[in-house]
Enzyme design. Sequence first.
Site: not given
Ligand SMILES: Nc1nc(=O)c2c([nH]1)NC[C@@H]1CN(c3ccc(C(=O)N[C@@H](CCC(=O)O)C(=O)O)cc3)CN21
Ligand SMILES: CC(C)C(=O)C(=O)O
Ligand SMILES: [Mg+2]
Length: 263
Positions: A36-37, A75, A105, A107, A172
Amino acid sequence: MNMKRNGEKMTMLTAYDYPSAKQAEQAGIESILVGDSLGMTVLGYESTVQVTLQDMKHHAKAVRRGAADTFMVVDMPFGTVGIDDKTDMENAVALYQETNANALKMEGAHAASLIKRCTQSGIPIVAHLGLTPQSFGVTGYKLQAASKEAAETLIEDAKLIEQSGAVMLVLEAIPSDLAATITKQLSIPVIGIGAGADTDGQVLVYHDVLNYGVDRKPKFVKRYGDFTTGVDALTTYREEVKTGIFPSPEFTYKKQIMDEVDP
Ligand SMILES: Nc1nc(=O)c2c([nH]1)NC[C@@H]1CN(c3ccc(C(=O)N[C@@H](CCC(=O)O)C(=O)O)cc3)CN21
Ligand SMILES: CC(C)C(=O)C(=O)O
Ligand SMILES: [Mg+2]
């Protein structure tokens, strides 16, 4: 899917359409996730919360056409699990049946009862714990299970979803030692994203891997390609039309003798 036993790491990649699915299959990726990303990567939404069951069906069918021989996980989007037993089941059956997915899948540990019912009905389910982006409004996008209590809860949740019949677990954004512990304690394969090197496999988002139209890079993302070069190609195309370089004779159909054609 005996890779957990023989120790070979499993690879999973998201794909959202026909060409990306073909590429993943050609690369030998063992399993495709129609995540669903796609709401963020290809539809331009702020989060995955806007994604509908119709969106998932539309994209998953295209992925299936591009990768007929790859294990395809789809998803269940926000708001399609946890309404009531009957509606949840109708959503799962429709998504599974119409997309010809190999698994769905879901959540969160709250999906455990639906995982059980789907499994009993013959729908293989992949569970997803740790950071569950559909709940970002509650959890934020940050490392999950960082405290001892939260880690213990996650271990219990992982056991619960395995008992409920899940065929695989996605973990995750959790500490790598916790992911290693859960991977050892479960007999189903555990696929990590931001969960360290000791899970049974890894999953990443196609657009992150190829640096294709994404503006944030979470810590766990490694880029293996750079699709931003596409902009250079498009700029050249524009310039060549403006300057008359394109279309040259090579790209042009043969001239007719206009005199012989009635106006
Ligand atoms: N392009 C993309 N990649 C992904 O992995 C992803 C998506 N979209 N959309 C659905 C979810 C959202 N996800 C995400 C989105 C943002 C962060 C992120 O910004 N993490 C920060 C930490 C922020 C904090 O600790 O406050 C990082 O720096 O890793 C992580 C997972 C993983 N999934
Ligand atoms: C980040 C992965 C595991 C996911 O659920 C997605 O791409 O939607
Ligand atoms: Mg997902």
